[in-house]
Design a protein around this motif. Structure first.
Motif, short mmCIF file in Angstrom:
data_model
loop_
_atom_site.label_atom_id
_atom_site.label_comp_id
_atom_site.label_asym_id
_atom_site.label_seq_id
_atom_site.Cartn_x
_atom_site.Cartn_y
_atom_site.Cartn_z
N GLY A 174 14.90 1.70 8.68
CA GLY A 174 15.13 0.31 9.11
C GLY A 174 15.54 0.32 10.56
O GLY A 174 15.11 1.19 11.34
N GLY A 175 16.42 -0.62 10.94
CA GLY A 175 16.91 -0.69 12.31
C GLY A 175 17.98 0.36 12.58
O GLY A 175 18.23 1.25 11.75
N ILE A 176 18.65 0.20 13.74
CA ILE A 176 19.63 1.22 14.16
C ILE A 176 20.77 1.40 13.13
O ILE A 176 21.11 2.53 12.79
CB ILE A 176 20.20 0.88 15.56
CG1 ILE A 176 19.06 0.89 16.58
CG2 ILE A 176 21.29 1.86 15.97
CD1 ILE A 176 19.44 0.39 17.95
N PRO A 177 21.35 0.31 12.58
CA PRO A 177 22.48 0.52 11.67
C PRO A 177 22.10 1.36 10.45
O PRO A 177 22.90 2.17 9.97
CB PRO A 177 22.87 -0.90 11.24
CG PRO A 177 22.31 -1.80 12.29
CD PRO A 177 21.08 -1.12 12.82
N ALA A 178 20.85 1.20 9.96
CA ALA A 178 20.44 1.99 8.79
C ALA A 178 19.96 3.38 9.20
O ALA A 178 20.19 4.37 8.48
CB ALA A 178 19.31 1.27 8.04
N SER A 179 19.32 3.48 10.36
CA SER A 179 18.64 4.73 10.73
C SER A 179 19.55 5.76 11.41
O SER A 179 19.40 6.96 11.19
CB SER A 179 17.47 4.44 11.66
OG SER A 179 16.57 3.55 11.04
N TRP A 180 20.46 5.29 12.26
CA TRP A 180 21.25 6.24 13.06
C TRP A 180 22.08 7.19 12.18
O TRP A 180 22.00 8.41 12.35
CB TRP A 180 22.10 5.45 14.07
CG TRP A 180 23.06 6.24 14.90
CD1 TRP A 180 24.41 6.09 14.96
CD2 TRP A 180 22.74 7.30 15.85
NE1 TRP A 180 24.95 6.98 15.87
CE2 TRP A 180 23.96 7.73 16.42
CE3 TRP A 180 21.57 7.93 16.24
CZ2 TRP A 180 24.03 8.76 17.37
CZ3 TRP A 180 21.64 8.96 17.18
CH2 TRP A 180 22.85 9.35 17.73
N ASN A 232 0.82 -1.23 0.00
CA ASN A 232 0.00 0.00 0.00
C ASN A 232 0.85 1.28 0.00
O ASN A 232 0.59 2.20 0.77
CB ASN A 232 -0.92 0.07 1.23
CG ASN A 232 -1.81 -1.14 1.33
OD1 ASN A 232 -2.17 -1.72 0.31
ND2 ASN A 232 -2.15 -1.52 2.55
N GLY A 233 1.90 1.29 -0.79
CA GLY A 233 2.74 2.49 -0.85
C GLY A 233 3.76 2.57 0.27
O GLY A 233 4.62 3.45 0.28
N ASN A 234 3.67 1.67 1.27
CA ASN A 234 4.68 1.67 2.35
C ASN A 234 5.88 0.85 1.89
O ASN A 234 5.70 -0.23 1.33
CB ASN A 234 4.13 1.01 3.62
CG ASN A 234 3.06 1.85 4.27
OD1 ASN A 234 3.21 3.05 4.41
ND2 ASN A 234 1.98 1.20 4.66
N PRO A 235 7.08 1.32 2.14
CA PRO A 235 8.26 0.55 1.72
C PRO A 235 8.43 -0.72 2.55
O PRO A 235 7.98 -0.77 3.69
CB PRO A 235 9.43 1.52 1.97
CG PRO A 235 8.92 2.48 3.00
CD PRO A 235 7.44 2.56 2.84
N GLY A 236 9.06 -1.72 2.01
CA GLY A 236 9.41 -2.92 2.77
C GLY A 236 10.48 -2.55 3.79
O GLY A 236 11.12 -1.52 3.67
N MET A 237 10.66 -3.40 4.78
CA MET A 237 11.61 -3.05 5.82
C MET A 237 12.13 -4.28 6.56
O MET A 237 11.36 -5.20 6.83
CB MET A 237 10.86 -2.15 6.80
CG MET A 237 11.69 -1.69 7.94
SD MET A 237 10.85 -0.41 8.86
CE MET A 237 10.76 0.89 7.68
N SER A 238 13.43 -4.28 6.87
CA SER A 238 13.96 -5.36 7.72
C SER A 238 14.66 -4.73 8.91
O SER A 238 15.33 -3.71 8.78
CB SER A 238 15.03 -6.18 7.03
OG SER A 238 14.80 -6.27 5.69
N MET A 239 14.47 -5.37 10.04
CA MET A 239 15.17 -4.94 11.26
C MET A 239 15.64 -6.18 11.98
O MET A 239 14.81 -7.04 12.34
CB MET A 239 14.24 -4.18 12.20
CG MET A 239 13.93 -2.78 11.77
SD MET A 239 13.04 -1.98 13.11
CE MET A 239 12.30 -0.68 12.18
N ALA A 240 16.94 -6.24 12.19
CA ALA A 240 17.48 -7.39 12.93
C ALA A 240 17.14 -7.22 14.40
O ALA A 240 16.97 -6.10 14.87
CB ALA A 240 18.99 -7.43 12.73
#
Ligand code: AMP
Length: 295
Positions: free
Chosen positions: A269-275, A207-215
């Motif tokens: 995504g998680g901390i490594p991608a977002s920080w 629905n227009g939201n991107p996919g996402m992975s978080m370890a």
């Protein structure tokens, strides 16, 4: 944001007195509010106190930021990392509420019920807890702050605006289905108090939201046997907290948006991608380097 960096490098001689004004003002707001029944007084009833407040030039104090965002978005994680980086206290009203619960003080029975239903604590109680926290910080010489979980209602935002200037509001955003999974996976070490997450998130674009992975953010082995789950991190209560956020706290986003103070940040995504992306958005990506060069 260049101004932010300039501000960060200046000494903060006057922050403590501005916090003292805040504390006095919100204490008097809370006291008057609790003495009055329906309708609650507007914070603007206290204009005489407000005009007595001195608003310091941001150049002469540490940052005064607010983190907004739904339950589970990661306000605590990112706010506390930024606080370490910037040398300001991380003040999370949810932590203040949990400390009050754990203390078995006079408010604890009433608060347990409210928190376990996913409801908001009254503005008066939260302001009184925040006042005490600021007072304790002031006594220790703290200056500046990042507020996490406050303000959560328009009235709280108005009271805050009545007493001090907020430089920046960071609005963290994440898909609702991910928020629920993150809350359900949250674990806290009962000994050191650190937050971890056992959820392994992998959602498809929809629905227009991107996919996402978080370890998962797993604890070190010495915390593993001491992990506890927050009593309000159940599916029913998280769903209610998200509903309350939409009803009571989303208008706070608009409050700051209309004042041009908000930085919208979609977590990638998680901390490594977002920080690193968050530091970049705040123009702080080379802050540590600049600090050591200036030392
Ligand atoms: P949090 O850790 O921020 O999710 O907060 C946990 C609970 O504490 C919330 O669900 C509320 O019941 C209460 N709480 C925290 N901050 C506030 C606030 N600013 N206003 C009202 N209630 C709050």
């Amino acid at each position: 944001m260049a101004a932010t960096l300039t501000r960060l490098s200046k000494p903060s001689s006057s922050s403590s007195s501005s916090l003292s004004h805040f504390r006095r003002f919100i204490s008097s707001s809370a006291a008057t509010a609790s003495e009055t029944t329906n309708p609650p007084p507007s914070p603007f009833t206290f204009n005489s106190s407000t005009t007595a407040l001195s608003r310091k030039d941001p150049k002469d104090r540490n940052v005064q930021w607010v983190f907004l965002g739904c339950p589970g978005v990661g306000k605590g994680t990112y706010a506390s990392r930024l606080c370490t980086l910037l040398g300001v206290p991380h003040i999370a009203t949810g932590d203040l509420v949990r400390e009050e619960l754990a203390s078995s003080g006079p408010l604890s029975h009433q608060l347990t019920e409210i928190v376990n239903q996913g409801k908001l604590v009254s503005d008066e109680i939260i302001i009184s807890l925040l006042s005490k926290r600021l007072e304790a910080g002031e006594a220790k010489g703290e200056s500046g702050f990042i507020l996490d979980g406050f303000p959560r209602t328009i009235r709280q935002a108005e009271i805050l605006e009545g007493v001090t200037d907020i430089d920046l509001v960071v609005n963290l955003k994440l898909r609702k289905d991910v928020l629920l999974e993150k809350c359900l996976g949250r674990r806290i070490c009962s000994e050191c108090g650190k937050n971890f997450n056992v959820a392994s998130i992998n959602v498809k674009a929809e629905n227009g939201n991107p996919g996402m992975s978080m370890a998962p953010l797993l604890p070190p082995s010495h915390c593993m046997s001491k992990l506890v789950t927050r009593s309000d991190d159940t599916e029913t209560v998280v769903t209610e907290r998200l509903r309350i956020y939409d009803e009571k706290s989303q208008p706070v986003e608009e409050f700051y948006r209309s004042r041009g103070k908000i930085l919208e940040f979609d977590l990638p995504g998680g901390i490594p991608a977002s920080w690193p992306k968050l530091l970049e958005a705040l123009n702080l990506d080379d802050y540590e380097e600049k600090q050591s060069a200036a030392a």
